[in-house]
Design a protein around this motif. Structure first.
Motif, short mmCIF file in Angstrom:
data_model
loop_
_atom_site.label_atom_id
_atom_site.label_comp_id
_atom_site.label_asym_id
_atom_site.label_seq_id
_atom_site.Cartn_x
_atom_site.Cartn_y
_atom_site.Cartn_z
N ARG A 110 0.82 -1.21 0.00
CA ARG A 110 0.00 0.00 0.00
C ARG A 110 0.86 1.26 0.00
O ARG A 110 0.33 2.37 -0.17
N CYS B 246 0.91 5.85 2.23
CA CYS B 246 -0.25 5.29 1.54
C CYS B 246 -0.99 6.39 0.80
O CYS B 246 -0.79 7.59 1.05
N GLU C 255 -4.10 7.37 1.05
CA GLU C 255 -4.91 8.20 1.95
C GLU C 255 -4.05 9.24 2.66
O GLU C 255 -4.50 10.37 2.91
N GLU D 191 -1.84 -0.89 7.02
CA GLU D 191 -2.87 0.04 7.46
C GLU D 191 -2.37 1.47 7.39
O GLU D 191 -1.19 1.74 7.61
N THR D 192 -3.27 2.39 7.09
CA THR D 192 -2.93 3.81 7.12
C THR D 192 -2.93 4.29 8.56
O THR D 192 -3.46 3.62 9.47
N PHE E 256 -4.69 6.51 9.68
CA PHE E 256 -6.08 6.81 10.05
C PHE E 256 -6.84 5.54 10.42
O PHE E 256 -7.81 5.59 11.18
N GLU E 257 -6.39 4.41 9.89
CA GLU E 257 -6.96 3.13 10.30
C GLU E 257 -6.36 2.67 11.62
O GLU E 257 -7.05 2.06 12.44
N ILE E 258 -5.09 2.98 11.83
CA ILE E 258 -4.44 2.62 13.09
C ILE E 258 -4.99 3.46 14.23
O ILE E 258 -5.25 2.95 15.33
N PRO F 294 -8.00 6.27 14.43
CA PRO F 294 -9.04 7.09 13.78
C PRO F 294 -9.06 8.54 14.25
O PRO F 294 -9.54 9.43 13.53
N GLN G 291 -7.58 11.42 11.94
CA GLN G 291 -8.36 12.05 10.88
C GLN G 291 -9.01 13.33 11.38
O GLN G 291 -9.13 14.32 10.64
#
Length: 493
Positions: free
Chosen positions: A182, A213, A215, A251-252, A254-256, A258, A261
């Motif tokens: 990614r 990534c 994102e 994982e981004t 923002f996924e790690i 939230p 964001q």
């Protein structure tokens, strides 16, 4: 690696008292070629010492360019040094491979690749690239693909004569190691260990490549690169304090986490975007005059050669982009007759065209003979990637009283959007569309920007519409088309 590819064997490494050994077999396709240098090799020696002393481990290897520019070849970098760095357990910095380029700075001092301008100014382009790649368990030799990546970035710098600075981003659109990763784009920042170094041929700074990534790239575009770099430093698996790239990261940030964001969204609302322009596939037409008019300044012309930007216009666009990096400064477009500015300013070194009297297109079209024209109606054309940045331009820049420039990579043209708060623009509220040769400026009021954002909502999800796509505001005499890449790659298509 053959000994002949080293000036005098590998450089001495800290803490060993002996010369290091390369990790792997010969990575060079040439031997003994460096013996052709015409001056003492003092520039790279200073950089090598800086690179070596930054490494808390003794292992070292090198990948040479197949045909370096210093010997008349197409490869911009002479070579890339590779170090094994044990990291810093106290800071939670893992062991990794550290790569350092040689060739963007002046290695020779004899005007062979770069013009030697003295010891106090930038050496060559003023910087070298570095990269930190997480070392996988059991990995005994550094992967060589980062060296090819560096050659690609250096090739862009040599061909465009544009320099990088901390906070810049590079849209790569492919896994950096050609895997399924990614990590497909890059941000640039100061190397955490390597400080600027004074060489006999000028000053060299070190810009580190950080893999990110998609994102994370979009967040950097919509807000700013430095802000995203700071967030990456807070997430150990996404870079940590030394911003080490892990190609296996799935994982981004923002996924790690939230909550990150929310920090980006707040930053965009408060600060807007500090991305002041991009190189893009774009074009514009003056719809208020017939296509066959001799004064037409469109960038895609059937059967004719498009006009070129004058040297001073190019200078002003560069200054426009540089000023866009200044946060909380008054948004100003420099006047058309702005004088050349030398030296470093706000961490961005001037490009080679800024510091050298090179092939200025002013010799083709004298700047003073190009008048500024007010246009009644214009048609803007972008490819899909460039068009997807229009909402960022409107929301992140113009609504914050700033400007945004698209500089064509397929023709000598530029489109600058300006808000009513920008001084020095030749587009005005009375004449919102104005052109100076192939440089178009468009002034948009806040009310019209808000309306455009509503009408261009689907640009936020470009995968959901088919090309070509057209938007039109007849009462404003403005049309925007999103077109396939082929239209820009082949004007006669």
């Amino acid at each position: 690696m053959t000994k002949g590819s080293w000036p005098a064997g590998p450089p001495a490494l800290p803490g060993t008292g002996t010369r290091g050994r390369p990790h792997s077999r010969c990575l060079s396709r040439r031997a003994g070629s460096l013996s052709r240098r015409r001056t003492p090799w003092r520039g790279p020696a200073a950089v090598t010492r800086q690179g070596a002393t930054a490494q808390p481990a003794a292992a070292h290897a090198r990948k040479d360019g197949a045909e370096p520019a210093g010997l008349g070849g197409p490869d911009p970098l002479d070579y890339v040094s590779m170090y094994r760095n044990i990291g810093n357990p106290a800071l939670n910095v893992p062991e990794h491979w550290h790569y350092v380029s040689f060739g963007l700075s002046d290695l020779y001092g004899d005007n062979r690749v770069h013009e030697f301008t003295g010891t106090d100014g930038p050496s060559g382009f003023g910087f070298e690239l570095t990269f930190r790649l997480k070392r996988e368990t059991g990995e005994s030799a550094p992967p060589t693909w980062p060296a090819e990546l560096m050659q690609g970035l250096a090739r862009y710098v040599f061909q465009s004569e544009n320099t990088f600075c901390s906070g810049d981003h590079v849209s790569w659109h492919s896994p950096l190691d050609n895997s399924e990763s990614r990590i497909q784009h890059m941000l640039l920042t100061e190397d955490p260990q390597m400080q600027p170094v004074q060489t006999p041929f000028g000053v060299v700074t070190f810009l580190q490549i950080v893999g990110v990534c998609t994102e994370e790239l979009h967040a950097a575009q919509q807000w700013n690169g430095q802000g995203i770099l700071e967030l990456l430093r807070t997430v150990p698996v996404a870079g940590g304090p030394w911003l080490i790239t892990d190609m296996r990261r799935g994982e981004t940030i923002f996924e790690i986490d939230p909550h990150l964001q929310e920090r980006v969204d707040k930053g965009i609302e408060t600060d807007g975007s500090n991305l002041s322009g991009v190189s893009a596939k774009c074009a514009w037409d003056d719809l208020s005059r017939p296509p066959e008019d001799d004064e037409d300044s469109r960038s895609i012309c059937i059967g004719t050669q498009p006009r070129r930007l004058s040297g001073k216009d190019t200078e002003q666009i560069r200054e426009t982009l540089r000023r866009g990096l200044e946060i909380n400064s008054k948004p100003v477009l420099p006047p058309i007759n702005a004088q050349r500015q030398n030296g470093l300013n706000h961490d961005r070194a001037p490009s080679r065209k800024d510091s050298l009297e090179s092939e200025s297109s002013a010799a083709i079209i004298p700047h003073e003979l190009i008048r500024t024209r007010q246009l009644e109606s214009v048609h803007l054309k972008f490819n899909q990637e460039s068009g997807a940045l229009i909402p960022l331009c409107l929301r992140g820049r113009l609504l914050h009283g700033r400007h945004f420039t698209y500089k064509s990579i397929t023709g000598d043209t530029a489109i600058t959007f300006v808000s009513t708060g920008v001084e020095g623009a030749f587009a005005t509220e009375e004449h919102p569309y104005a052109a100076h040769g192939p440089w178009l400026q468009i002034l948009l009021t806040e009310e019209f920007v808000e309306r455009m954002l509503e009408d261009l909502e689907d640009l936020n999800s470009p995968e959901e519409f088919k090309l070509p796509k057209e938007y039109s505001w007849p009462e404003k005499k403005l049309k925007v088309s999103i077109l396939p890449d082929a239209v820009f790659d082949n004007p006669l298509h």
